[in-house]
Design an enzyme around this catalytic site. Structure first.
Site, mmCIF file in Angstrom:
data_model
loop_
_atom_site.group_PDB
_atom_site.id
_atom_site.type_symbol
_atom_site.label_atom_id
_atom_site.label_comp_id
_atom_site.label_asym_id
_atom_site.label_seq_id
_atom_site.Cartn_x
_atom_site.Cartn_y
_atom_site.Cartn_z
ATOM 1 N N LEU A 33 1.060 -1.276 0.106
ATOM 2 C CA LEU A 33 -0.109 -0.147 0.068
ATOM 3 C C LEU A 33 0.807 1.110 -0.045
ATOM 4 O O LEU A 33 1.954 1.359 0.660
ATOM 5 C CB LEU A 33 -0.910 -0.045 1.130
ATOM 6 C CG LEU A 33 -1.951 -1.220 1.352
ATOM 7 C CD1 LEU A 33 -2.883 -1.072 2.688
ATOM 8 C CD2 LEU A 33 -2.783 -1.263 0.122
ATOM 9 N N HIS A 37 -3.779 4.278 -2.432
ATOM 10 C CA HIS A 37 -4.501 3.347 -1.749
ATOM 11 C C HIS A 37 -5.224 4.052 -0.397
ATOM 12 O O HIS A 37 -6.332 3.767 -0.399
ATOM 13 C CB HIS A 37 -3.860 1.961 -1.212
ATOM 14 C CG HIS A 37 -3.279 1.366 -2.156
ATOM 15 N ND1 HIS A 37 -1.924 1.157 -2.390
ATOM 16 C CD2 HIS A 37 -3.819 0.292 -3.228
ATOM 17 C CE1 HIS A 37 -1.659 0.341 -3.257
ATOM 18 N NE2 HIS A 37 -2.664 -0.173 -4.167
ATOM 19 N N GLN A 61 -5.624 -12.726 -12.386
ATOM 20 C CA GLN A 61 -5.836 -11.592 -13.020
ATOM 21 C C GLN A 61 -4.184 -11.309 -13.688
ATOM 22 O O GLN A 61 -3.971 -10.179 -14.415
ATOM 23 C CB GLN A 61 -6.036 -10.436 -12.376
ATOM 24 C CG GLN A 61 -5.211 -9.523 -11.198
ATOM 25 C CD GLN A 61 -5.926 -8.588 -10.590
ATOM 26 O OE1 GLN A 61 -6.945 -9.022 -9.670
ATOM 27 N NE2 GLN A 61 -5.416 -7.289 -10.590
ATOM 28 N N GLY A 149 -9.658 3.616 -8.083
ATOM 29 C CA GLY A 149 -8.820 4.667 -8.282
ATOM 30 C C GLY A 149 -9.119 4.729 -9.815
ATOM 31 O O GLY A 149 -8.932 3.824 -10.628
ATOM 32 N N LYS A 151 -6.577 5.594 -11.466
ATOM 33 C CA LYS A 151 -5.371 5.276 -11.884
ATOM 34 C C LYS A 151 -5.452 3.952 -13.023
ATOM 35 O O LYS A 151 -4.746 3.635 -13.920
ATOM 36 C CB LYS A 151 -4.438 4.744 -10.656
ATOM 37 C CG LYS A 151 -3.414 3.695 -11.013
ATOM 38 C CD LYS A 151 -1.990 4.668 -11.646
ATOM 39 C CE LYS A 151 -0.808 3.842 -11.828
ATOM 40 N NZ LYS A 151 -0.902 2.473 -11.769
ATOM 41 N N ARG A 189 3.901 -1.200 -8.036
ATOM 42 C CA ARG A 189 4.984 -1.591 -8.940
ATOM 43 C C ARG A 189 6.391 -0.542 -8.993
ATOM 44 O O ARG A 189 7.212 -0.981 -9.341
ATOM 45 C CB ARG A 189 4.778 -1.737 -10.369
ATOM 46 C CG ARG A 189 3.617 -3.030 -10.342
ATOM 47 C CD ARG A 189 3.369 -3.584 -11.849
ATOM 48 N NE ARG A 189 2.736 -4.678 -12.049
ATOM 49 C CZ ARG A 189 1.255 -4.853 -11.811
ATOM 50 N NH1 ARG A 189 0.607 -3.717 -11.574
ATOM 51 N NH2 ARG A 189 0.704 -5.891 -11.968
HETATM 52 P P1 AMP Z 1 -4.143 -2.476 -6.544
HETATM 53 O O1 AMP Z 1 -3.567 -2.607 -5.122
HETATM 54 O O2 AMP Z 1 -2.890 -1.913 -7.405
HETATM 55 O O3 AMP Z 1 -4.900 -3.417 -6.939
HETATM 56 O O4 AMP Z 1 -5.125 -1.046 -6.237
HETATM 57 C C1 AMP Z 1 -6.179 -1.117 -5.453
HETATM 58 C C2 AMP Z 1 -7.069 0.078 -5.532
HETATM 59 O O5 AMP Z 1 -6.307 1.301 -5.426
HETATM 60 C C3 AMP Z 1 -7.406 0.324 -7.255
HETATM 61 O O6 AMP Z 1 -8.831 0.670 -7.329
HETATM 62 C C4 AMP Z 1 -6.316 1.352 -7.783
HETATM 63 O O7 AMP Z 1 -6.921 2.068 -8.882
HETATM 64 C C5 AMP Z 1 -6.260 2.358 -6.655
HETATM 65 N N1 AMP Z 1 -5.032 2.982 -6.701
HETATM 66 C C6 AMP Z 1 -3.751 2.517 -7.079
HETATM 67 N N2 AMP Z 1 -3.074 3.457 -7.432
HETATM 68 C C7 AMP Z 1 -3.430 4.745 -7.042
HETATM 69 C C8 AMP Z 1 -3.101 5.866 -7.153
HETATM 70 N N3 AMP Z 1 -2.014 6.304 -7.384
HETATM 71 N N4 AMP Z 1 -4.275 6.673 -6.769
HETATM 72 C C9 AMP Z 1 -5.429 6.556 -6.546
HETATM 73 N N5 AMP Z 1 -5.689 5.266 -6.328
HETATM 74 C C10 AMP Z 1 -4.812 4.338 -6.819
#
Ligand code: AMP
Length: 282
Positions: A33, A37, A61, A149, A151, A189
């Protein structure tokens, strides 16, 4: 914050809470995180009585096994950040808990066009995996609001489509992309980038900003080609830079000057694949 590993246990917890009819906000994640997040947790905190987060690195996925194996895991830090952000419950399942019938014969979703372009095209099967995991999570955590997000722009559209297909009674809330001070979109990442790659990575957001500031009605192909060339010159291996209708994701070659647009990009720096996007108006 209470941590649950079993679907049945978080189910009992939510059922007990539901007697007072609380609004529940849910933030699904894959962990590692960062503030992006946490901004979703904070949005959920401000609007709901109960905030639930999940951390699950979903094998279905990942179209690239190396990406799955190398996905960062920082669980102690994640728990700390969630506690500080006021999250009420964390669901931390194992694969068997999420896929009790195994990883074969999983449900598929009629995602149509959305699955054929951009991330769908470059990551075959990825969005089916996203739908499988989010659908399963929403049956375990039947939230009122689901926080996503921007993103992951296309992922938001895919999840909305799955919710519509499955008639799930949940509202989606899309939160803005949080960026580092130089403009790089925050991403789990990014932890995998070495110093040199981290310096180059900012070129993605610069390229998107350049598209935004150069946008003119008419043919967009030169703008897109120049963007790909610029990224490749910097050291990226670019999957795509595209400009699409922000509501439908239809790819736009010629702009009428009115249609609402989004620019989207995916590119590798070494083995690390980064994505970003930017709305082009306002
Ligand atoms: P992930 O852990 O990458 O699957 O992301 C979990 C959630 O956090 C998803 O809804 C992403 O779109 C959101 N998220 C990831 N990076 C960002 C960011 N930089 N700003 C806002 N939300 C994000």
């Amino acid at each position: 914050m209470i941590i649950f590993k079993k679907a049945a246990d978080i189910g009992i917890f939510l059922q007990q809470k539901r007697q007072n009819n609380p609004k529940t906000g849910f933030v699904p994640t894959m962990g590692a995180l960062h503030q992006g997040h946490i901004s979703l947790i904070e949005s959920a905190r401000s609007k709901n009585d109960l905030v639930v987060c999940s951390i699950f690195v979903n094998p279905t996925q990942f179209n690239d096994p190396k990406d799955f194996q190398n996905y960062p895991i920082t669980i102690e830090n994640d728990i700390d950040l969630l506690e500080k952000a006021g999250c009420d419950a964390l669901f931390l399942p194992a694969v068997e808990e999420m896929y009790p019938a195994g990883l074969e014969n999983k449900k598929t979703y009629a995602l149509g066009y959305l699955e054929t372009v951009l991330e769908g095209r470059y990551r075959p099967g990825h969005f089916q995996g996203v739908c499988q995991v989010v659908h399963r999570l929403l049956t375990i955590v039947p939230a009122d609001r689901l926080y996503l997000g921007q993103k992951d722009f296309q992922q938001c559209m895919v999840i909305r489509k799955m919710i519509e297909l499955e008639n799930l009674p949940v509202e989606t809330v899309i939160c803005p992309t949080l960026r580092e001070t130089d403009g790089l979109a925050m991403s789990s990442r990014n932890m995998r980038l070495d110093k040199e790659a981290r310096e180059k990575a900012v070129e993605i957001s610069r390229t998107l900003l350049h598209i935004k500031s150069s946008l003119k009605a008419g043919d967009l192909s030169e703008l897109k080609t120049a963007a790909v060339e610029q990224l490749n010159r910097t050291g990226f291996k670019t999957d795509y830079v595209e400009i699409a209708d922000a509501d439908t994701l239809e790819l736009i070659g010629r702009w009428d000057g009115k249609q609402k647009l989004v620019a989207l990009c995916a590119a590798f720096l070494g083995e690390v694949r980064l994505i970003d996007n930017m709305l082009l108006q306002a």
